[in-house]
Write a protein that holds these residues in place. Structure first.
Motif, PDB file in Angstrom:
ATOM      1  N   ASP A  21      57.160  -0.015  87.924  1.00 12.47           N
ATOM      2  CA  ASP A  21      55.922   0.528  87.690  1.00 12.47           C
ATOM      3  C   ASP A  21      55.002  -0.172  88.862  1.00 12.47           C
ATOM      4  O   ASP A  21      55.002  -1.305  88.986  1.00 12.47           O
ATOM      5  CB  ASP A  21      55.158   0.431  86.386  1.00 12.47           C
ATOM      6  N   LEU A  22      54.323   0.690  89.592  1.00 12.23           N
ATOM      7  CA  LEU A  22      53.017   0.192  90.425  1.00 12.23           C
ATOM      8  C   LEU A  22      52.033  -0.069  89.579  1.00 12.23           C
ATOM      9  O   LEU A  22      51.388   1.223  89.329  1.00 12.23           O
ATOM     10  CB  LEU A  22      53.187   1.197  91.703  1.00 12.23           C
ATOM     11  N   ASN A  58      45.915   8.278  84.906  1.00 14.36           N
ATOM     12  CA  ASN A  58      46.628   7.962  83.479  1.00 14.36           C
ATOM     13  C   ASN A  58      47.002   6.560  83.373  1.00 14.36           C
ATOM     14  O   ASN A  58      47.057   6.093  82.566  1.00 14.36           O
ATOM     15  CB  ASN A  58      47.814   8.996  83.546  1.00 14.36           C
ATOM     16  N   ARG A  59      47.677   5.777  84.526  1.00 13.50           N
ATOM     17  CA  ARG A  59      48.082   4.419  84.304  1.00 13.50           C
ATOM     18  C   ARG A  59      46.873   3.610  84.016  1.00 13.50           C
ATOM     19  O   ARG A  59      46.927   2.598  83.270  1.00 13.50           O
ATOM     20  CB  ARG A  59      49.007   4.048  85.420  1.00 13.50           C
ATOM     21  N   LEU A  60      45.724   3.976  84.728  1.00 16.31           N
ATOM     22  CA  LEU A  60      44.565   3.117  84.718  1.00 16.31           C
ATOM     23  C   LEU A  60      43.997   3.059  83.542  1.00 16.31           C
ATOM     24  O   LEU A  60      43.557   2.044  83.196  1.00 16.31           O
ATOM     25  CB  LEU A  60      43.696   3.472  85.902  1.00 16.31           C
ATOM     26  N   SER A  61      44.138   4.024  82.833  1.00 18.89           N
ATOM     27  CA  SER A  61      43.846   4.347  81.433  1.00 18.89           C
ATOM     28  C   SER A  61      44.181   3.147  80.270  1.00 18.89           C
ATOM     29  O   SER A  61      43.836   2.903  79.305  1.00 18.89           O
ATOM     30  CB  SER A  61      43.715   5.541  80.997  1.00 18.89           C
ATOM     31  N   LEU A  63      51.074  -5.118  77.858  1.00 17.11           N
ATOM     32  CA  LEU A  63      51.262  -3.961  78.347  1.00 17.11           C
ATOM     33  C   LEU A  63      52.909  -3.682  78.622  1.00 17.11           C
ATOM     34  O   LEU A  63      53.565  -2.949  78.483  1.00 17.11           O
ATOM     35  CB  LEU A  63      50.623  -3.408  79.345  1.00 17.11           C
ATOM     36  N   ILE A  64      53.515  -4.999  79.477  1.00 19.26           N
ATOM     37  CA  ILE A  64      54.771  -5.190  79.679  1.00 19.26           C
ATOM     38  C   ILE A  64      55.644  -5.283  78.691  1.00 19.26           C
ATOM     39  O   ILE A  64      56.728  -4.684  78.456  1.00 19.26           O
ATOM     40  CB  ILE A  64      54.897  -6.274  80.906  1.00 19.26           C
ATOM     41  N   GLU A 111      44.094  -4.464  92.637  1.00 18.29           N
ATOM     42  CA  GLU A 111      43.109  -5.229  91.932  1.00 18.29           C
ATOM     43  C   GLU A 111      41.762  -4.770  92.123  1.00 18.29           C
ATOM     44  O   GLU A 111      41.048  -5.335  90.920  1.00 18.29           O
ATOM     45  CB  GLU A 111      43.368  -6.752  92.846  1.00 18.29           C
ATOM     46  N   SER A 112      41.311  -4.090  92.940  1.00 22.20           N
ATOM     47  CA  SER A 112      39.891  -3.815  92.677  1.00 22.20           C
ATOM     48  C   SER A 112      39.756  -2.776  91.650  1.00 22.20           C
ATOM     49  O   SER A 112      38.809  -2.640  90.761  1.00 22.20           O
ATOM     50  CB  SER A 112      39.453  -3.047  94.081  1.00 22.20           C
ATOM     51  N   GLN A 113      40.662  -2.124  91.380  1.00 23.44           N
ATOM     52  CA  GLN A 113      40.604  -0.917  90.282  1.00 23.44           C
ATOM     53  C   GLN A 113      40.968  -1.441  88.824  1.00 23.44           C
ATOM     54  O   GLN A 113      40.254  -1.155  87.990  1.00 23.44           O
ATOM     55  CB  GLN A 113      41.959   0.116  90.256  1.00 23.44           C
ATOM     56  N   LEU A 114      41.685  -2.535  88.905  1.00 19.66           N
ATOM     57  CA  LEU A 114      41.676  -3.317  87.669  1.00 19.66           C
ATOM     58  C   LEU A 114      40.328  -4.118  87.260  1.00 19.66           C
ATOM     59  O   LEU A 114      39.972  -4.273  86.213  1.00 19.66           O
ATOM     60  CB  LEU A 114      42.826  -4.281  87.634  1.00 19.66           C
ATOM     61  N   ALA A 115      39.900  -4.469  88.207  1.00 20.51           N
ATOM     62  CA  ALA A 115      38.196  -5.147  88.148  1.00 20.51           C
ATOM     63  C   ALA A 115      37.411  -4.377  87.375  1.00 20.51           C
ATOM     64  O   ALA A 115      36.849  -4.842  86.644  1.00 20.51           O
ATOM     65  CB  ALA A 115      38.006  -5.956  89.315  1.00 20.51           C
ATOM     66  N   LYS A 116      37.223  -3.173  88.220  1.00 14.48           N
ATOM     67  CA  LYS A 116      36.365  -2.365  87.407  1.00 14.48           C
ATOM     68  C   LYS A 116      36.639  -1.857  86.211  1.00 14.48           C
ATOM     69  O   LYS A 116      35.906  -1.730  85.235  1.00 14.48           O
ATOM     70  CB  LYS A 116      36.454  -1.084  88.598  1.00 14.48           C
ATOM     71  N   ALA A 117      38.197  -1.625  86.037  1.00  8.43           N
ATOM     72  CA  ALA A 117      38.475  -1.163  84.794  1.00  8.43           C
ATOM     73  C   ALA A 117      38.223  -2.186  83.547  1.00  8.43           C
ATOM     74  O   ALA A 117      37.781  -1.883  82.369  1.00  8.43           O
ATOM     75  CB  ALA A 117      40.164  -0.678  84.585  1.00  8.43           C
ATOM     76  N   LEU A 118      38.509  -3.542  83.958  1.00 11.05           N
ATOM     77  CA  LEU A 118      38.582  -4.536  82.724  1.00 11.05           C
ATOM     78  C   LEU A 118      36.992  -5.226  82.872  1.00 11.05           C
ATOM     79  O   LEU A 118      36.860  -6.187  82.101  1.00 11.05           O
ATOM     80  CB  LEU A 118      39.500  -5.520  83.147  1.00 11.05           C
TER      81      LEU A 118
END
Length: 256
Positions: A47-48, A8-11, A37-38, A52-59
């Motif tokens: 919030d955690l 959910n947060r990644l979205s 977002l902040i 970085e790998s998740q963000l790179a993929k999402a963005l």
């Protein structure tokens, strides 16, 4: 159960704002996206954020671009990077305070990202035993908070904590969001800094509630960490018991 999964947060992170801001250095665009977002309250202190790998993929950018953006936001004191455990939204450098002294890890002792969700909370009269640990009168109104810690989607530990209701008024309200790092929220919302903690590490057989929550058989050995947390003036503000899977959970401390 109130919970926010990492999915959910990644979205919250999407490449769409990046596509609309071409012409800027890409790492600056990522910075602006996270900063927004902040500033809009979609991410709050404690919030955690995704890895970085998740963000790179999402963005849809390179890991190096994300790393540079996060580094700049850490320098700006919008984010706090805790080595091995992830990056938190915070203007406070917790490495110089509580994070310095204790750390959860995997079975080999390495620091690891543990995402936490609040599974129960309520306001109640404290038992004689809990009130004694808090240094307050028996029957004092307390806020009880139960949280589940996960590595990815796997439950790994449970936290049971009690706070004097006078210290965190209204925290029992489920509409009040509790982030991964609770102490950052307590500082930001209530102005109560956590300055030190005393801890005792033991082991015991898992009770039925803990066993059910972390997916083990009742009676299985678990690591038990009992904490007393202090704010300024040597005032106790929290007592907490954390129970974790002995096969996936470790604890290390720094002695100076």
């Amino acid at each position: 159960m109130e919970a926010e999964s990492e999915t959910n947060r990644l979205s919250l992170f999407t490449a769409t704002p990046l596509e609309a801001a071409m012409g800027k250095p890409l790492y600056r665009v990522v910075e602006d996206h996270i900063r927004d977002l902040i500033n809009t309250g979609k991410l709050v202190p404690g919030d955690l954020i995704p890895s970085e790998s998740q963000l790179a993929k999402a963005l849809d950018v390179s890991p190096g671009t994300v790393k540079k953006a996060i580094t700049n936001l850490v320098w700006e004191k919008l984010l706090f990077r805790h080595q091995g455990k992830g990056t938190y939204v915070s203007r406070v450098d917790f490495e110089k305070s509580l994070f310095q002294f204790f750390s959860y890890g995997d079975a080999e002792g390495r620091s690891i990202r543990i995402h936490k969700i609040t599974t129960a909370r309520r306001r109640q009269e404290g038992s004689a035993a809990i009130c004694k640990r808090l240094g307050v009168e028996p029957g004092t109104e307390l806020v009880y908070i139960e949280r589940l810690g996960l590595i990815g989607e796997q439950p790994i530990l449970v936290e049971y904590s009690w706070w004097p209701a006078s210290v965190v008024p209204g925290l029992e309200d489920e509409n009040v969001y509790i982030p991964d790092f609770l102490y950052a929220m307590v500082l930001n919302r209530y102005g109560v800094p956590v300055v030190r903690a005393q801890e005792t590490l033991t082991a015991e057989a898992a009770d039925e509630t803990t066993a059910r929550m972390i997916g083990i058989e009742s009676g299985t050995p678990v690591v038990v960490l009992k904490r007393v947390t202090y704010t300024t003036g040597d005032r106790i503000v929290e007592v907490r018991t954390t129970k974790g899977r002995a096969d996936r959970f470790s604890y290390k401390t720094e002695i100076r």
